[in-house]
Design an enzyme around this catalytic site. Structure first.
Site, PDB file in Angstrom:
ATOM      1  N   ASP A 241       0.819  -1.209   0.000  1.00 25.39           N
ATOM      2  CA  ASP A 241       0.000   0.000   0.000  1.00 25.39           C
ATOM      3  C   ASP A 241       0.854   1.260   0.000  1.00 25.39           C
ATOM      4  O   ASP A 241       1.557   1.543   0.963  1.00 25.39           O
ATOM      5  CB  ASP A 241      -0.899  -0.015   1.227  1.00 25.39           C
TER       6      ASP A 241
ATOM      7  N   ASP B  29      -2.311   6.406  -5.827  1.00 28.23           N
ATOM      8  CA  ASP B  29      -2.492   5.367  -4.827  1.00 28.23           C
ATOM      9  C   ASP B  29      -2.636   3.993  -5.471  1.00 28.23           C
ATOM     10  O   ASP B  29      -3.410   3.815  -6.403  1.00 28.23           O
ATOM     11  CB  ASP B  29      -3.741   5.689  -3.991  1.00 28.23           C
TER      12      ASP B  29
END
Length: 424
Positions: free
Chosen positions: A100, A305
């Site tokens: 992440d 992201d």
């Protein structure tokens, strides 16, 4: 690697190499999409379209993760889309964590677990590792971590989640082991991790936690630091059952024909990768981001992201983009059967003839094709893979498919290179 190669990292490697040896020329590891049949989060009873609907739902919840006004950094483990397999401890204990770019810590559930979510794979027991050590509350590392307790003997961390969940435990150092794509395993001694003893909320299944690739002081990238030249990259393949790669050091350099680069903007919280998106172009229509739509006079108005599927935009920008795209498509609109996305057509990808959307980042024009901009939500129904958001803007992973995306933290740039990621 050949298509017959395993999608999951095999942790019983033929041989091990030292950390310093691994850094010579860089290295790569494989990552898998959470919906891949090889993923521990895969649900075989779900249809392809249910998985799309779930990804859309996760995208809707994801902006809480990036809320700058929040006093605490929020991460949501279930929002992650790509998993990395690694081992922790000595002897090595295999776990799966979400890779992440929006998180700043490596953490996993640990025994003894006072209150833990139902992890269906074995939980790491640090008492059985020869290399596990908790950090003292007076250590410089403890002092550098947000929301770490400085009272008492052991350093304890707390991470609060956007949905009200949290993870709490000991900040520790431990040996981490990754498998590189050349068949060797690479060890990282004294890596700072969070050993979660109290983890509550919406966590689930076989995933053990998060591998943070953000810019915080104890993220995996920050801990590797200058040893990888501050460089990592990934190439997300369009098919969920196709392997993708996460590259480090010299192996992560993005260059050559078609490469464009845009500056990383430093804003609070520092963990996130903020970019400046100046406009979108659809045909002859240009939709500019107004400076009032973000802080810092428009600088750093969007976060890139890996853990969000859709691209999320301010309401006014999204509305103009949707109108511009609709003008270019001569088909009848239909409703999203899941009632989540706004612009949908009764069509196949082939018949849609989606217009090219050009994302004009500062210094970098990124050409988005149909695979980046539309998603099939039901057989014969495709929808625009963008969504309006009142909280913040996110450049999601669908928009990054078939790009080699490189992060250079020394030059403070993100680079994009059009690439067939199925052949990486």
């Amino acid at each position: 690697m050949s298509q017959s190669s395993t999608l999951v990292l095999i942790l019983l490697s033929l041989y091990s190499i030292t950390f310093s040896e691994a850094l010579k020329g860089g290295f790569s590891v494989e990552i898998i999409h959470r919906d891949s049949s090889k993923s521990p989060l895969h649900r075989p009873t779900e249809t392809q379209f249910q998985r799309v609907a779930n990804a859309v739902r996760r995208s809707m919840n994801r902006p809480h993760h990036f809320n700058r006004s929040s006093p605490k950094v929020n991460v949501t483990q279930n929002d992650g889309e790509y998993l990395i397999s690694y081992s922790v401890g000595t002897p090595p204990f295999k776990v799966y964590g979400i890779a992440d770019t929006g998180s700043d810590m490596i953490w996993l559930q640990c025994k003894p677990c006072e209150t833990c979510y139902n992890q269906t794979t074995p939980i790491f027991d640090p008492s059985k590792s020869n290399t596990y050590k908790t950090l003292h509350s007076s250590s410089s590392t403890c002092k550098s971590v947000q929301d770490a307790s400085k009272d008492g003997e052991n350093c304890e961390y707390t991470i609060h989640y956007g949905d009200g969940s949290e993870s709490h435990g000991d900040l520790s150092v431990e040996t981490l082991t990754l498998d590189s794509t050349n068949g060797s395993s690479i060890q990282y001694p004294r890596t700072v991790i969070g050993c979660g003893r109290k983890n509550s909320g919406s966590f689930e299944g076989k995933g053990s936690g998060v591998v943070g690739l953000g810019r915080g002081p104890v993220s995996f990238i920050s801990q590797l630091g200058s040893s990888i030249g501050g460089k990592f990259s990934y190439c997300f393949a369009p098919m969920s059952n196709t392997s993708s790669k996460l590259n480090f050091g010299d192996a992560a350099v993005v260059s050559g024909k078609g490469t464009v680069s845009t500056p990383i903007v430093s804003l609070d919280p520092i963990v996130f990768y903020y970019l400046t998106l100046e406009a979108f172009s659809v045909g002859n229509t240009k939709i500019e981001f107004s400076k009032s739509s973000s802080e810092s006079n428009g600088e750093g108005n969007i976060i890139i992201d890996s853990g969000t599927t859709l691209t999320l935009l301010p309401d006014d920008i999204y509305s103009k983009l949707e109108s511009a795209v609709a003008k270019e498509i001569e088909l009848d609109r239909v409703e999203d059967p899941f009632k989540q996305l706004s612009l949908c057509y009764g069509s196949s990808f082939h018949d849609l003839k989606a217009p090219v959307i050009m994302a004009h980042f500062r210094g970098a024009d990124v050409k988005l094709n149909a695979v980046n901009t539309f998603v099939e939500v039901e057989e014969g129904v495709v929808c625009l893979a963008f969504m309006s958001s009142e909280i913040g803007s996110i450049f999601g992973n669908l928009a990054q498919l078939n790009f080699l995306v490189g992060y250079d933290l020394e030059k403070k740039t993100v680079s994009f290179k059009p690439t067939d990621c199925t052949k990486q």
